[in-house]
Design an enzyme around this catalytic site. Structure first.
Site, PDB file in Angstrom:
ATOM      1  N   ASP A  98       0.852  -1.182   0.000  1.00 46.77           N
ATOM      2  CA  ASP A  98       0.000   0.000   0.000  1.00 46.77           C
ATOM      3  C   ASP A  98       0.895   1.242   0.000  1.00 46.77           C
ATOM      4  O   ASP A  98       2.123   1.160   0.048  1.00 46.77           O
ATOM      5  CB  ASP A  98      -1.009  -0.006   1.143  1.00 46.77           C
ATOM      6  CG  ASP A  98      -0.406   0.348   2.493  1.00 46.77           C
ATOM      7  OD1 ASP A  98       0.839   0.465   2.602  1.00 46.77           O
ATOM      8  OD2 ASP A  98      -1.172   0.521   3.452  1.00 46.77           O
ATOM      9  N   LEU A  99       0.256   2.405  -0.075  1.00 43.74           N
ATOM     10  CA  LEU A  99       0.973   3.662  -0.254  1.00 43.74           C
ATOM     11  C   LEU A  99       1.038   4.428   1.062  1.00 43.74           C
ATOM     12  O   LEU A  99      -0.005   4.775   1.630  1.00 43.74           O
ATOM     13  CB  LEU A  99       0.282   4.508  -1.332  1.00 43.74           C
ATOM     14  CG  LEU A  99       0.083   3.817  -2.687  1.00 43.74           C
ATOM     15  CD1 LEU A  99      -0.634   4.743  -3.651  1.00 43.74           C
ATOM     16  CD2 LEU A  99       1.418   3.354  -3.268  1.00 43.74           C
ATOM     17  N   ASP A 124      -5.836   2.307  -1.544  1.00 42.39           N
ATOM     18  CA  ASP A 124      -4.446   2.489  -1.993  1.00 42.39           C
ATOM     19  C   ASP A 124      -3.638   1.214  -1.812  1.00 42.39           C
ATOM     20  O   ASP A 124      -2.424   1.245  -1.656  1.00 42.39           O
ATOM     21  CB  ASP A 124      -3.800   3.651  -1.233  1.00 42.39           C
ATOM     22  CG  ASP A 124      -3.718   3.390   0.262  1.00 42.39           C
ATOM     23  OD1 ASP A 124      -4.496   2.556   0.767  1.00 42.39           O
ATOM     24  OD2 ASP A 124      -2.879   4.006   0.943  1.00 42.39           O
TER      25      ASP A 124
END
Length: 377
Positions: free
Chosen positions: A242-243, A285
């Protein structure tokens, strides 16, 4: 074979033998032909009056004036009918004669003359010529007049049968063309539906923003890969990431900027991944990648290139990737859910480190029983 490859005689299978049969059926013998030749001078002497009377009556039939159209066409048709009468009484009824009669019928069919109007015209024509033969012929011999009218009627019916054949042929050809068009339309519709169905299925399997596979489709591919791995004894890996700082970037610069970041991630993935790799937006995300026939060490190398390409797209971007890797081999007996959880735990381990970071599940530091996965449990 196309209709244009055959004569009308050939299309209707009228051979010399068939011609003989038709002549016999309509009693067109040498005697009747001689009778017609004797009647010919009587008819030709009255030809102009016959034509004038013919069209005077014919133009009173509903629909005929509209088909003829104008005075010039009427005059031209009159000349054609004169020629038709001369050949009708010519005494030569061979294959060329048959072809000319069939062509007459085909022309009338093409210009829109219905069988009803054509038969009505023949009735008028037959009546007018019969009346001339009866009133102008040899009145001393009623039997001779009747022979001439019978011979005339036979040849007119002979012609009418040929014309009817061309009308039927035209209808059959139209039916075949309609059938071919309908079949082509059906095939085209099937192709269109198949393409559209494929497009809809593809759309249903994709994330609308990034164009990557969605979570459900990724999970389907993962289960298929597990089955293949068991059959072939192959090892494969998955990547879950994920970000970091995505929410901050989204809140600071707006949702459009956040969407651009997600699209940049997808772009970087498409640049570095192989054709056989399966990339998906797992949600929000979060992203997943399936690497068939790939060990986690090779997987790490590809993920390093992913980070590099993503960073190049926007060097000012504060968002980084926390990546977790998990490896599957047939002897572990893992299922899809467990494998994703392992990659997810590796990803959370990466989050403990600043910036872009990659962690393999085998390197995860176990700090609680919940962190540990026991494949034998």
């Amino acid at each position: 074979m196309k209709p244009t490859d055959l004569t009308l005689n050939e299309q209707l299978r009228i051979t010399t033998r068939e011609l003989s049969k038709r002549k016999k059926a309509f009693n067109i013998s040498e005697k009747s032909i001689q009778t017609l030749l004797e009647a010919k001078p009587i008819i030709l002497a009255e030809l102009d009056d016959i034509i004038n009377d013919f069209y005077k009556e014919l133009l009173n039939v509903e629909g005929v004036p509209e088909i003829i159209g104008d005075a010039e066409s009427l005059h031209r048709l009159g000349n054609h009918v004169k020629f038709y009468i001369r050949t009708l009484l010519g005494g030569t009824y061979d294959m060329d004669y048959i072809q000319s009669r069939l062509r007459i019928g085909m022309v009338h069919k093409r210009i829109g003359v219905s069988p009803k109007l054509y038969f009505a015209a023949y009735k008028i024509f037959n009546k007018l010529i019969r009346s001339r033969l009866l009133t102008l012929g040899n009145t001393s011999s009623c039997e001779s007049c009747l022979d001439r009218t019978d011979a005339l009627e036979n040849i007119i019916l002979f012609d009418l049968a040929l014309v009817s054949d061309t009308f039927i042929l035209g209808l059959v050809n139209e039916l075949n063309r309609s059938k071919e068009e309908l079949e082509e339309y059906a095939h085209e519709l099937e192709r269109t539906v198949a393409i559209r169905t494929k497009q809809l299925a593809e759309q249903a399997s994709r994330d609308g923003l990034t164009g990557l596979y969605n979570q459900r489709t990724f999970f389907d591919h993962l289960e298929l890969e597990i089955s293949r791995s068991h059959r072939r004894g192959d090892t494969f890996s998955i990547c879950y990431f994920d970000l970091d700082n995505f929410k901050k970037a989204n809140d600071t610069h707006g949702h459009k900027y956040g969407d651009e970041i997600l699209i940049n991630v997808a772009t970087a993935m498409k640049q570095v991944l192989r054709k056989e790799d399966i990339a998906a937006r797992y949600g929000g995300d979060e992203f997943c990648i399936l690497f068939p026939d790939t060990q986690s060490g090779e997987c790490r190398t590809i993920c390093e290139r992913l980070i590099e390409d993503f960073s190049k797209i926007n060097s000012m971007n504060i968002v980084t990737m926390s990546i977790g890797l998990a490896e599957f081999s047939p002897e572990t007996g893992l299922d899809a859910d467990t494998l994703i959880k392992m990659a997810d735990k590796a990803m959370y381990s990466s989050k403990k480190n600043p910036g872009h970071y990659i962690t393999q599940y085998s390197d995860v530091v176990i700090t609680s029983p919940d962190d540990e996965y026991d494949p034998t449990a």
